[in-house]
Motif scaffolding. Structure first.
Motif, short mmCIF file in Angstrom:
data_model
loop_
_atom_site.label_atom_id
_atom_site.label_comp_id
_atom_site.label_asym_id
_atom_site.label_seq_id
_atom_site.Cartn_x
_atom_site.Cartn_y
_atom_site.Cartn_z
N GLU A 115 41.78 32.61 30.68
CA GLU A 115 41.02 33.92 30.81
C GLU A 115 42.08 34.81 31.40
OE1 GLU A 115 37.33 36.46 32.57
OE2 GLU A 115 37.78 34.38 33.26
N ILE A 116 42.51 34.68 32.76
CA ILE A 116 43.43 35.46 33.55
C ILE A 116 44.60 35.55 32.96
CG2 ILE A 116 44.26 35.62 35.82
CD1 ILE A 116 41.08 35.75 35.51
N LEU A 117 45.12 34.59 32.18
CA LEU A 117 46.70 34.41 31.47
C LEU A 117 46.45 35.41 30.52
CD1 LEU A 117 47.54 30.86 31.45
CD2 LEU A 117 48.51 32.54 33.02
N ALA A 118 45.19 35.71 29.73
CA ALA A 118 44.89 36.64 28.61
C ALA A 118 45.15 38.08 29.29
CB ALA A 118 43.72 36.30 28.04
N ALA A 119 44.59 38.25 30.41
CA ALA A 119 44.59 39.71 30.96
C ALA A 119 45.86 40.11 31.39
CB ALA A 119 43.39 39.61 32.35
N THR A 163 46.48 50.18 33.64
CA THR A 163 46.92 48.61 33.60
C THR A 163 47.43 48.17 34.46
OG1 THR A 163 47.70 49.84 31.38
CG2 THR A 163 48.90 47.75 32.02
N TRP A 164 48.08 48.82 35.89
CA TRP A 164 48.49 48.34 36.99
C TRP A 164 47.26 47.79 37.55
CZ3 TRP A 164 52.10 46.12 39.65
CH2 TRP A 164 51.63 45.91 40.98
N ARG A 165 46.10 48.46 37.54
CA ARG A 165 45.00 48.01 38.29
C ARG A 165 44.54 46.51 37.62
NH1 ARG A 165 41.63 51.56 37.35
NH2 ARG A 165 42.42 52.97 38.98
N LEU A 166 44.68 46.43 36.36
CA LEU A 166 44.35 45.24 35.71
C LEU A 166 45.34 43.95 36.04
CD1 LEU A 166 42.57 43.36 33.62
CD2 LEU A 166 44.15 44.61 31.78
N LEU A 167 46.30 44.35 36.22
CA LEU A 167 47.35 43.55 36.38
C LEU A 167 47.33 43.03 37.81
CD1 LEU A 167 50.04 41.99 35.44
CD2 LEU A 167 51.41 43.86 36.12
N ARG A 168 47.14 43.82 38.70
CA ARG A 168 47.04 43.34 39.86
C ARG A 168 45.68 42.56 40.28
NH1 ARG A 168 45.47 48.40 43.54
NH2 ARG A 168 43.40 47.74 42.66
N GLU A 169 44.65 42.80 39.64
CA GLU A 169 43.56 41.74 39.76
C GLU A 169 43.80 40.48 39.25
OE1 GLU A 169 40.34 43.82 38.07
OE2 GLU A 169 40.17 45.43 39.51
N SER A 170 44.32 40.56 38.03
CA SER A 170 44.77 39.34 37.44
C SER A 170 45.83 38.51 38.15
CB SER A 170 45.36 39.53 35.99
OG SER A 170 44.30 40.27 35.22
N LEU A 171 46.85 39.07 38.74
CA LEU A 171 47.86 38.41 39.52
C LEU A 171 47.22 37.97 40.79
CD1 LEU A 171 51.09 40.41 39.21
CD2 LEU A 171 50.44 38.07 38.16
N ASN A 172 46.22 38.57 41.27
CA ASN A 172 45.47 38.10 42.55
C ASN A 172 44.90 36.72 42.38
OD1 ASN A 172 44.70 38.57 45.39
ND2 ASN A 172 42.68 38.74 44.50
N VAL A 173 44.20 36.68 41.17
CA VAL A 173 43.51 35.48 40.71
C VAL A 173 44.53 34.28 40.53
CG1 VAL A 173 42.20 34.38 39.08
CG2 VAL A 173 41.62 36.54 39.85
N LEU A 174 45.62 34.44 40.04
CA LEU A 174 46.57 33.60 39.57
C LEU A 174 47.00 33.01 41.24
CD1 LEU A 174 48.40 34.83 36.60
CD2 LEU A 174 46.65 33.15 36.53
N LEU A 175 47.43 33.85 41.89
CA LEU A 175 48.06 33.77 43.24
C LEU A 175 46.76 33.07 44.46
CD1 LEU A 175 50.26 36.70 43.94
CD2 LEU A 175 50.95 34.43 43.43
#
Length: 325
Positions: free
Chosen positions: A102-106, A215-227
């Motif tokens: 799910e996060i990778l898709a985001a 878009t930046w906000r979505l990317l930041r939230e997703s990367l926070n989960v991946l990290l």
């Protein structure tokens, strides 16, 4: 730790009872999956009409909107694939299952939007010096149709956008595309009544600049989960204070809070008990209950120790130092 004459069983460091709660529910409800399917059908169908309309009318703004709709289509397809993969059960190689898809898709959604925005800005800059002839009537009609499709898509996805970053990413793209359609409609009307063809490029640039911060906000939230960062809605210092304040807790260390996927917050911590604690299990259950009730963290691993284990010396300690008596 102060010495005590009370006989206690010998318990090796880090070899005491631990709390494990492994309830891995599906990341996205079936209702959200149905909504994504309908939204995908609508956007993919209208995408063809919008591309043809943009090419025939010569409108960059309309083509920009079509590009956003193309990313909507890809995003929705990825989101559905992520849901399907996320339903697969955990196995011996992936003990947490496939929820991270799910996060990778985001992340993919956000990257796609970045590329589209950059292309639109470049093409708008190129057209400033070489204005193109634009058929405003077709531009207007196609944009109105796109607006209707986007409004329906937003309606379908609205209920799931706060439950899943995956659905949120798809919703943001449809929402951005809706604003783009509004901009194209305004641009078409201006061009029709004034003949100012340069307005088309201005609208296209406005669409790109409007999308980038979201878009930046979505990317930041997703990367926070991946990290495996602390989720934005979790106050880590408050969690520390609440655990430390519980009766029977002398100190804690190796505290970690992260999210496996949207809404799936996990926590692990080593807790050193006070000398008067005889039974470790009630303290463990007490702390688990606190985390569930006060912080809505239901997947927790709480390890209770009479003396700090070797991990306490790795720089993750919280609360007063506790030493063996």
């Amino acid at each position: 730790m102060p010495s005590s004459n009370t006989a206690r069983p010998s318990i090796p460091h880090c070899k005491v009872p631990m709390a494990h709660e492994h309830s891995h529910a599906t990341a996205v409800a079936g209702g959200n999956e149905k909504a994504l399917r309908w939204a995908l059908a609508l956007t993919s169908t209208y995408l063809v009409a919008e591309v043809i309309g943009g090419l025939v009318s010569g409108s960059l703004a309309l083509l920009s909107d079509a590009a956003h709709m193309a990313t909507d289509t890809v995003a929705l397809a990825i989101s559905l694939a992520a849901i399907w993969l996320g339903k697969r059960p955990a196995d011996k190689r992936r003990t947490f299952g496939y929820y991270r898809f799910e996060i990778l898709a985001a992340v993919v959604n956000a990257v796609l939007l970045f590329f589209v925005a950059i292309y639109v800005l470049y093409e708008a800059y190129r057209r400033i010096s070489q204005p193109a002839e634009i058929q405003s009537t077709m531009m207007l009609l196609v944009a109105i149709g796109g607006l209707v499709v986007n409004l329906i898509g937003m309606r379908l996805l609205a209920s799931g956008k706060d439950e899943s970053l995956n659905v949120k990413g798809a919703y943001l793209e449809v929402w951005a595309d809706m604003l783009g359609s509004v901009g194209v409609i305004v641009g078409a009307l201006v061009i029709r009544f004034t003949g100012w063809a340069w307005v088309d490029s201005v609208i296209a640039v406005a669409i790109g600049l409007w999308v980038l911060p979201r878009t930046w906000r979505l990317l930041r939230e997703s990367l926070n989960v991946l990290l495996e960062g602390v989720p934005d809605d979790v106050d880590l210092p408050e969690v520390e204070r609440a655990l430390q304040a519980q009766p029977g807790v002398a100190g804690l260390h190796d505290l970690h809070v992260w999210a496996l996927s949207s809404g799936k917050v996990s926590l692990s911590v080593h807790v050193v008990c006070t000398a008067d604690v005889v039974d470790l299990a009630p303290l463990m259950l007490q702390l688990r209950g606190l985390l569930a009730e006060k912080f809505d963290i239901h997947h927790s691993t709480v390890q209770v120790e009479r003396v700090p284990c070797e991990q306490a010396g790795e720089g993750h300690g919280f609360g007063p130092a506790v030493t063996a008596g």
